[in-house]
Design an enzyme around this catalytic site. Structure first.
Site, PDB file in Angstrom:
ATOM      1  N   GLY A 202      22.257   2.971  11.876  1.00 44.17           N
ATOM      2  CA  GLY A 202      21.654   2.947  10.550  1.00 44.17           C
ATOM      3  C   GLY A 202      22.351   3.727   9.465  1.00 44.17           C
ATOM      4  O   GLY A 202      22.016   3.570   8.288  1.00 44.17           O
ATOM      5  N   GLU A 237      23.722   4.591  17.953  1.00 46.92           N
ATOM      6  CA  GLU A 237      24.169   3.185  17.980  1.00 46.92           C
ATOM      7  C   GLU A 237      24.712   2.772  16.613  1.00 46.92           C
ATOM      8  O   GLU A 237      24.225   1.818  16.003  1.00 46.92           O
ATOM      9  CB  GLU A 237      22.984   2.277  18.354  1.00 46.92           C
ATOM     10  CG  GLU A 237      22.302   2.634  19.661  1.00 46.92           C
ATOM     11  CD  GLU A 237      20.947   1.932  19.837  1.00 46.92           C
ATOM     12  OE1 GLU A 237      20.452   1.321  18.866  1.00 46.92           O
ATOM     13  OE2 GLU A 237      20.390   2.018  20.940  1.00 46.92           O
ATOM     14  N   PRO A 238      25.705   3.480  16.102  1.00 47.19           N
ATOM     15  CA  PRO A 238      26.197   3.116  14.763  1.00 47.19           C
ATOM     16  C   PRO A 238      26.975   1.806  14.783  1.00 47.19           C
ATOM     17  O   PRO A 238      27.698   1.513  15.736  1.00 47.19           O
ATOM     18  CB  PRO A 238      27.123   4.289  14.395  1.00 47.19           C
ATOM     19  CG  PRO A 238      27.571   4.851  15.699  1.00 47.19           C
ATOM     20  CD  PRO A 238      26.480   4.580  16.700  1.00 47.19           C
ATOM     21  N   ARG A 240      27.537  -0.505  11.241  1.00 46.93           N
ATOM     22  CA  ARG A 240      28.107  -0.595   9.898  1.00 46.93           C
ATOM     23  C   ARG A 240      28.983   0.621   9.571  1.00 46.93           C
ATOM     24  O   ARG A 240      30.070   0.474   9.004  1.00 46.93           O
ATOM     25  CB  ARG A 240      26.963  -0.662   8.879  1.00 46.93           C
ATOM     26  CG  ARG A 240      27.408  -0.921   7.460  1.00 46.93           C
ATOM     27  CD  ARG A 240      26.280  -0.614   6.465  1.00 46.93           C
ATOM     28  NE  ARG A 240      25.020  -1.205   6.853  1.00 46.93           N
ATOM     29  CZ  ARG A 240      24.597  -2.423   6.476  1.00 46.93           C
ATOM     30  NH1 ARG A 240      25.339  -3.156   5.689  1.00 46.93           N
ATOM     31  NH2 ARG A 240      23.427  -2.868   6.884  1.00 46.93           N
ATOM     32  N   ARG A 276      25.941 -11.638   2.924  1.00 50.80           N
ATOM     33  CA  ARG A 276      25.195 -10.469   2.473  1.00 50.80           C
ATOM     34  C   ARG A 276      24.771 -10.535   1.003  1.00 50.80           C
ATOM     35  O   ARG A 276      23.621 -10.216   0.683  1.00 50.80           O
ATOM     36  CB  ARG A 276      25.968  -9.176   2.756  1.00 50.80           C
ATOM     37  CG  ARG A 276      26.161  -8.895   4.251  1.00 50.80           C
ATOM     38  CD  ARG A 276      26.792  -7.536   4.515  1.00 50.80           C
ATOM     39  NE  ARG A 276      25.908  -6.463   4.113  1.00 50.80           N
ATOM     40  CZ  ARG A 276      26.028  -5.775   3.000  1.00 50.80           C
ATOM     41  NH1 ARG A 276      27.028  -6.012   2.178  1.00 50.80           N
ATOM     42  NH2 ARG A 276      25.160  -4.835   2.705  1.00 50.80           N
ATOM     43  N   TYR A 280      20.779 -10.476   1.025  1.00 51.77           N
ATOM     44  CA  TYR A 280      20.159  -9.183   0.695  1.00 51.77           C
ATOM     45  C   TYR A 280      20.405  -8.783  -0.749  1.00 51.77           C
ATOM     46  O   TYR A 280      20.168  -7.635  -1.116  1.00 51.77           O
ATOM     47  CB  TYR A 280      20.732  -8.053   1.550  1.00 51.77           C
ATOM     48  CG  TYR A 280      20.821  -8.263   3.029  1.00 51.77           C
ATOM     49  CD1 TYR A 280      19.683  -8.524   3.792  1.00 51.77           C
ATOM     50  CD2 TYR A 280      22.046  -8.136   3.689  1.00 51.77           C
ATOM     51  CE1 TYR A 280      19.789  -8.664   5.164  1.00 51.77           C
ATOM     52  CE2 TYR A 280      22.142  -8.266   5.059  1.00 51.77           C
ATOM     53  CZ  TYR A 280      21.013  -8.540   5.797  1.00 51.77           C
ATOM     54  OH  TYR A 280      21.118  -8.666   7.147  1.00 51.77           O
ATOM     55  N   CYS A 307      26.928 -25.867  -1.663  1.00 53.98           N
ATOM     56  CA  CYS A 307      25.925 -26.477  -2.534  1.00 53.98           C
ATOM     57  C   CYS A 307      24.600 -25.729  -2.474  1.00 53.98           C
ATOM     58  O   CYS A 307      23.613 -26.226  -1.936  1.00 53.98           O
ATOM     59  CB  CYS A 307      25.743 -27.938  -2.154  1.00 53.98           C
ATOM     60  SG  CYS A 307      27.305 -28.797  -2.209  1.00 53.98           S
ATOM     61  N   TYR A 335      28.692  -7.081   9.421  1.00 57.35           N
ATOM     62  CA  TYR A 335      27.763  -8.156   9.046  1.00 57.35           C
ATOM     63  C   TYR A 335      28.458  -9.173   8.143  1.00 57.35           C
ATOM     64  O   TYR A 335      27.859  -9.716   7.218  1.00 57.35           O
ATOM     65  CB  TYR A 335      26.490  -7.582   8.405  1.00 57.35           C
ATOM     66  CG  TYR A 335      25.824  -6.546   9.283  1.00 57.35           C
ATOM     67  CD1 TYR A 335      25.167  -6.936  10.443  1.00 57.35           C
ATOM     68  CD2 TYR A 335      25.888  -5.179   8.984  1.00 57.35           C
ATOM     69  CE1 TYR A 335      24.589  -5.999  11.278  1.00 57.35           C
ATOM     70  CE2 TYR A 335      25.306  -4.231   9.817  1.00 57.35           C
ATOM     71  CZ  TYR A 335      24.655  -4.651  10.960  1.00 57.35           C
ATOM     72  OH  TYR A 335      24.086  -3.720  11.796  1.00 57.35           O
TER      73      TYR A 335
HETATM   74  C1  LIG Z   1      21.498  -3.362  14.071  1.00 58.74           C
HETATM   75  C2  LIG Z   1      21.231  -2.275  15.041  1.00 58.74           C
HETATM   76  C3  LIG Z   1      22.057  -1.145  15.093  1.00 58.74           C
HETATM   77  C4  LIG Z   1      23.222  -0.929  14.149  1.00 58.74           C
HETATM   78  O1  LIG Z   1      22.780  -0.691  12.858  1.00 58.74           O
HETATM   79  P1  LIG Z   1      23.798  -0.190  11.717  1.00 58.74           P
HETATM   80  O2  LIG Z   1      22.956  -0.065  10.531  1.00 58.74           O
HETATM   81  O3  LIG Z   1      24.847  -1.243  11.573  1.00 58.74           O
HETATM   82  O4  LIG Z   1      24.372   1.109  12.169  1.00 58.74           O
HETATM   83  C5  LIG Z   1      21.789  -0.204  16.062  1.00 58.74           C
HETATM   84  N1  LIG Z   1      20.747  -0.331  16.925  1.00 58.74           N
HETATM   85  C6  LIG Z   1      19.930  -1.408  16.887  1.00 58.74           C
HETATM   86  C7  LIG Z   1      18.818  -1.497  17.861  1.00 58.74           C
HETATM   87  C8  LIG Z   1      20.130  -2.400  15.950  1.00 58.74           C
HETATM   88  O5  LIG Z   1      19.304  -3.444  15.899  1.00 58.74           O
END
Ligand SMILES: *Cc1c(COP(=O)(O)O)cnc(C)c1O
Length: 381
Positions: A202, A237-238, A240, A276, A280, A307, A335
């Site tokens: 995140g 879990e990075p 982005r 994106r 978004y 289109c 993404y």
């Molecule tokens: C999408 C996701 C991530 C990665 O999120 P980022 O914002 O790209 O760091 C990590 N864990 C889970 C469970 C996700 O769904």
């Protein structure tokens, strides 16, 4: 891949595993580069596990997230010996238990909790609020932990959460960590010990300078301080924040067009290549590949040939490019390609990996029309 190392090194002596979120950019060469550094991986499908394995990743460092794991995905992951299943519902826990029994292989689990903090990001990428489909509440998690703890086919390994994406402030993450460790104390009281705490991904990146995203170091330091257990393994879990600013989308200008007051720059990339902006309303910087001395055109919308009115890559930009010139759409490493499609029967772009100033590799060939029609048949009777 310095960004992965920055996360990894910031942990210092704290046991940890940095699990790259494969869904962000799953090109085999990207996964291979990370696997060589010793990365863990966060997957959300059996397909992503197959990619990690093909790229030489260690299944023992894989965590499996996602609300809809199928039976065959669970069998595959259990058979390959992944580190942990991040369970998102009661029904999923029972399904995994049955499969672990069938394969006579105990399954390591973590329950994804929903800490109900507002990450203050786009509604589509905020995942840790009560109304989202992800995870379970702390109240629901407690009986699931008791159940898993008592099961002979399940092994309680950890707890996980993921509150959203493109977070530009650490406060919601610190608040989530606080709520998670309060809950962990309840589990400890019942004799249920955890081996790891997984705080998800995140962390945001700078799409524009004023975004001012926290550094991996600041982020890791804040998490370790909030958790404050030097012995426990911390997982993150990075996605982005590892790959986002490492990729660009290069596109050629096809036409310039004026509709009364509005100016359009029509390029050969489109929403099917990079969704994106359309999905978004995301802002990504667009620059000319070769600097152009002429005055910039004010207020030009950079649009693709698809289109759909939503098919734009950037609005009201200052650019002077002419037909035949190339533009680079920045921060397209995350993404980007993974969300691309063949809408309008458009073959997808080639992917090029650049290593330093003098090396580059084509790590995905440009798609052909035959690739697009493979598997389709004409009716012959
Ligand atoms: C999408 C996701 C991530 C990665 O999120 P980022 O914002 O790209 O760091 C990590 N864990 C889970 C469970 C996700 O769904």
């Amino acid at each position: 891949m310095q960004r992965w190392q920055a996360f990894d090194q910031a942990f210092g002596s704290q046991p940890h595993l940095v699990c790259y979120a494969v869904k962000t950019n799953s090109n085999l060469a990207v996964l291979q580069t990370l696997a060589k550094l010793g990365a863990g991986f966060d997957i959300v499908s059996g397909g992503e596990l197959a990619r990690v394995l093909r790229a030489g990743g260690d299944p023992g460092k894989v965590v499996f997230s996602g609300v809809g794991k199928t039976e065959s995905e669970m069998r595959f992951a259990l058979h390959m010996g992944i580190k942990c299943f991040n369970i998102e519902s009661e029904a999923e826990l029972y399904r995994l238990e049955a499969i672990a029994q069938e394969l006579a292989t105990p399954a390591a689990i973590s329950i994804r909790v929903n800490p109900d903090v507002d990450p203050k990001t786009h509604a589509y990428i905020s995942t840790g609020l009560k109304e989202n489909k992800f995870g379970v509440s702390f109240e629901q998690a407690l009986p699931l932990y008791r159940y898993a703890f008592a099961s002979e086919h399940l092994v309680v390994h950890g707890i996980d959460c993921h509150i959203g994406s493109q977070l530009l402030s650490l406060a919601p993450l610190e608040e989530a960590a606080k709520r998670v460790i309060d809950f962990q104390a309840k589990l400890t009281n019942e004799g249920i010990g955890l081996h790891h705490i997984d705080m998800g991904g995140g962390l945001g990146i700078d799409y524009q300078p004023q975004d001012n995203a926290p550094t991996p170091e600041a982020y890791v330091k804040a998490l370790c301080a909030a958790i404050n257990q030097p012995e426990i393994e911390i997982l993150i879990e990075p996605g982005r924040s590892i790959i986002g600013n490492n990729g660009i989308l290069v596109t050629k200008v096809e036409y310039l067009k004026n509709n009364q007051d509005k100016q359009f720059m029509i390029v050969d990339a489109a929403m099917n290549d990079l969704i994106r902006p359309a999905l978004y309303d995301a802002w990504q910087d667009i620059v000319e590949v070769t600097q152009i001395p002429e005055a910039k055109t004010n207020n030009v919308d950079v649009v693709g040939p698809v289109c759909e009115t939503g098919d734009f890559l950037g609005k009201t930009r200052n650019l002077a490019a002419q037909p035949g010139d190339y533009l680079a759409i920045l921060s397209a490493g995350a993404y980007g390609f993974v969300m691309s499609s063949n809408y309008n029967t458009r073959p997808r772009a080639a992917e090029i990996m650049v290593d330093g100033a003098d090396k580059h590799y084509c790590v995905r060939a440009r798609e052909t029309l035959d690739d697009l029609m493979r598997g389709e048949t004409l009716i012959t009777d």
